[in-house]
Design a protein around this motif. Sequence first.
Motif, PDB file in Angstrom:
ATOM      1  N   LEU A 118       0.763  -1.127  -0.026  1.00 45.28           N
ATOM      2  CA  LEU A 118       0.037   0.022  -0.130  1.00 45.28           C
ATOM      3  C   LEU A 118       0.972   1.026   0.037  1.00 45.28           C
ATOM      4  O   LEU A 118       0.556   2.213  -0.778  1.00 45.28           O
ATOM      5  CB  LEU A 118      -0.870   0.117   1.135  1.00 45.28           C
ATOM      6  N   LEU A 119       1.966   1.430   0.684  1.00 43.73           N
ATOM      7  CA  LEU A 119       2.800   2.481   0.948  1.00 43.73           C
ATOM      8  C   LEU A 119       3.551   2.761  -0.477  1.00 43.73           C
ATOM      9  O   LEU A 119       3.627   3.879  -0.888  1.00 43.73           O
ATOM     10  CB  LEU A 119       3.654   2.421   2.205  1.00 43.73           C
ATOM     11  N   GLY A 120       4.247   1.606  -0.915  1.00 44.74           N
ATOM     12  CA  GLY A 120       5.063   1.796  -1.884  1.00 44.74           C
ATOM     13  C   GLY A 120       4.435   2.100  -3.241  1.00 44.74           C
ATOM     14  O   GLY A 120       4.629   2.661  -3.940  1.00 44.74           O
ATOM     15  N   PHE A 121       3.202   1.783  -3.310  1.00 47.28           N
ATOM     16  CA  PHE A 121       2.399   1.709  -4.540  1.00 47.28           C
ATOM     17  C   PHE A 121       1.898   3.316  -4.518  1.00 47.28           C
ATOM     18  O   PHE A 121       2.194   3.861  -5.501  1.00 47.28           O
ATOM     19  CB  PHE A 121       1.092   0.816  -4.164  1.00 47.28           C
ATOM     20  N   ILE A 124      10.678   3.807  -8.856  1.00 50.08           N
ATOM     21  CA  ILE A 124      11.005   2.575  -9.200  1.00 50.08           C
ATOM     22  C   ILE A 124      11.195   1.528  -8.138  1.00 50.08           C
ATOM     23  O   ILE A 124      10.765   0.409  -7.949  1.00 50.08           O
ATOM     24  CB  ILE A 124      12.090   2.291 -10.378  1.00 50.08           C
ATOM     25  N   ALA A 125      12.023   2.182  -6.996  1.00 45.40           N
ATOM     26  CA  ALA A 125      12.472   1.435  -5.963  1.00 45.40           C
ATOM     27  C   ALA A 125      11.285   1.313  -5.088  1.00 45.40           C
ATOM     28  O   ALA A 125      11.150   0.083  -4.746  1.00 45.40           O
ATOM     29  CB  ALA A 125      13.552   2.152  -5.081  1.00 45.40           C
ATOM     30  N   LEU A 126      10.355   2.165  -5.029  1.00 47.23           N
ATOM     31  CA  LEU A 126       9.174   2.162  -4.012  1.00 47.23           C
ATOM     32  C   LEU A 126       8.146   0.954  -4.609  1.00 47.23           C
ATOM     33  O   LEU A 126       7.735   0.315  -4.076  1.00 47.23           O
ATOM     34  CB  LEU A 126       8.510   3.373  -3.800  1.00 47.23           C
ATOM     35  N   MET A 127       7.852   1.105  -5.996  1.00 45.69           N
ATOM     36  CA  MET A 127       7.288   0.369  -6.742  1.00 45.69           C
ATOM     37  C   MET A 127       7.658  -1.222  -6.724  1.00 45.69           C
ATOM     38  O   MET A 127       7.057  -2.260  -6.592  1.00 45.69           O
ATOM     39  CB  MET A 127       7.093   0.525  -8.096  1.00 45.69           C
ATOM     40  N   ILE A 128       8.952  -1.306  -6.535  1.00 49.01           N
ATOM     41  CA  ILE A 128       9.665  -2.727  -6.232  1.00 49.01           C
ATOM     42  C   ILE A 128       9.297  -3.432  -5.062  1.00 49.01           C
ATOM     43  O   ILE A 128       8.732  -4.396  -4.628  1.00 49.01           O
ATOM     44  CB  ILE A 128      11.215  -2.566  -6.564  1.00 49.01           C
ATOM     45  N   ILE A 157       5.970  -2.191 -13.999  1.00 53.43           N
ATOM     46  CA  ILE A 157       7.080  -2.735 -13.040  1.00 53.43           C
ATOM     47  C   ILE A 157       6.696  -3.556 -11.855  1.00 53.43           C
ATOM     48  O   ILE A 157       7.239  -4.254 -11.257  1.00 53.43           O
ATOM     49  CB  ILE A 157       7.702  -1.131 -12.288  1.00 53.43           C
ATOM     50  N   LEU A 158       5.400  -3.232 -11.333  1.00 53.95           N
ATOM     51  CA  LEU A 158       4.768  -3.860 -10.224  1.00 53.95           C
ATOM     52  C   LEU A 158       4.773  -5.238 -10.454  1.00 53.95           C
ATOM     53  O   LEU A 158       5.141  -6.043  -9.667  1.00 53.95           O
ATOM     54  CB  LEU A 158       3.432  -3.185 -10.034  1.00 53.95           C
ATOM     55  N   PHE A 159       3.968  -5.611 -11.506  1.00 49.88           N
ATOM     56  CA  PHE A 159       3.590  -6.925 -11.682  1.00 49.88           C
ATOM     57  C   PHE A 159       4.687  -7.828 -12.324  1.00 49.88           C
ATOM     58  O   PHE A 159       4.679  -8.948 -12.510  1.00 49.88           O
ATOM     59  CB  PHE A 159       2.467  -7.137 -12.754  1.00 49.88           C
ATOM     60  N   ALA A 160       5.623  -7.100 -12.923  1.00 57.54           N
ATOM     61  CA  ALA A 160       7.064  -7.816 -13.601  1.00 57.54           C
ATOM     62  C   ALA A 160       7.753  -8.407 -12.005  1.00 57.54           C
ATOM     63  O   ALA A 160       8.025  -9.672 -12.210  1.00 57.54           O
ATOM     64  CB  ALA A 160       7.687  -6.795 -14.282  1.00 57.54           C
ATOM     65  N   VAL A 161       7.912  -7.685 -11.298  1.00 56.55           N
ATOM     66  CA  VAL A 161       8.315  -7.975 -10.034  1.00 56.55           C
ATOM     67  C   VAL A 161       7.407  -9.117  -9.167  1.00 56.55           C
ATOM     68  O   VAL A 161       8.122  -9.856  -8.701  1.00 56.55           O
ATOM     69  CB  VAL A 161       8.771  -6.648  -8.937  1.00 56.55           C
ATOM     70  N   VAL A 162       6.302  -8.813  -9.216  1.00 58.08           N
ATOM     71  CA  VAL A 162       5.371  -9.717  -8.671  1.00 58.08           C
ATOM     72  C   VAL A 162       5.394 -11.179  -9.402  1.00 58.08           C
ATOM     73  O   VAL A 162       5.494 -12.047  -8.548  1.00 58.08           O
ATOM     74  CB  VAL A 162       3.827  -9.000  -8.703  1.00 58.08           C
ATOM     75  N   GLN A 163       5.625 -11.212 -10.554  1.00 56.87           N
ATOM     76  CA  GLN A 163       5.625 -12.675 -11.079  1.00 56.87           C
ATOM     77  C   GLN A 163       7.061 -13.102 -10.750  1.00 56.87           C
ATOM     78  O   GLN A 163       6.983 -14.412 -10.342  1.00 56.87           O
ATOM     79  CB  GLN A 163       5.696 -12.294 -12.812  1.00 56.87           C
TER      80      GLN A 163
END
Length: 278
Positions: free
Chosen positions: A76-79, A146-150, A94-100
Amino acid sequence: MRLIALTTLTMIAFAANSLLNRAGLAGDHIGPAGFALIRVVAGAVTLWGLVALGSRGLPQRPRPDWVAVLALVAYLLGFSFAYLALDAGLGALILFAVVQVTMFAGAVIGGDMPPGRRWVGMAVSLCGLAYLVWPGADARMDPLAIALMIVAAIGWGVYSLVGRRAEAPLEATTWNFIYAAPLVLVAVLPFLRDERMGVVGVGLAIMSGALTSGLGYALWYRVLPQLAASTGALVQLSVPVIAIFAGVIFLGEDLSLRLVLASALVLGGIAVGLLPRR
């Protein structure tokens, strides 16, 4: 067919979260701290009401699953803070690449070895994502964002892996939101004084919390046990494509040839990974 319909509806809800968050921040209707706080509180209240109605009484409070709660807080915070500098579609990619990657790693560690075609599908999809974010004339990349989204992506990947073992998806999601709310409040408190909270921004945050987050995540927890961890990771890569084109339509974000080609690779990878063995 029912599983496909529910999964598709969930992916649309996930994409809508990116649009609502970006619309609030880009329009200067609300700040990221306020958005995250209102979002988690609205989700907790909505889910609590649904559980209370379904059980015809006040639900009993379980012990918190701190892995799930902390993963949700990180997401929630990073997003929210990442979307200060990222477009809706780019942030979702970026979010769902790292999620995968996170969920595939969790699948392998948990003994759920994905078949070869799913690895190929993941590789093709990630190539599409890498092509999209590769530095170029049309790339808008902020290192901190980008770091926050990771961080958000790792949180969401862990949250999804934990959700696969939930026996009561709605109740589990409800209590995760309830336990996460005070933690989010403590984290964002220093930022709230300097942030704007307009009516439009508050409305967008409530919509994100009550509908696309609370109900969307409850639905995701219901769908997840019926999916292998690697499959759950792969289907989420459709979210960035939805967010990209919705961002173009509703937020006026740019649509480039690079965006179209990358989206085609992502969807092609999903198709390869989900095809039956024959």
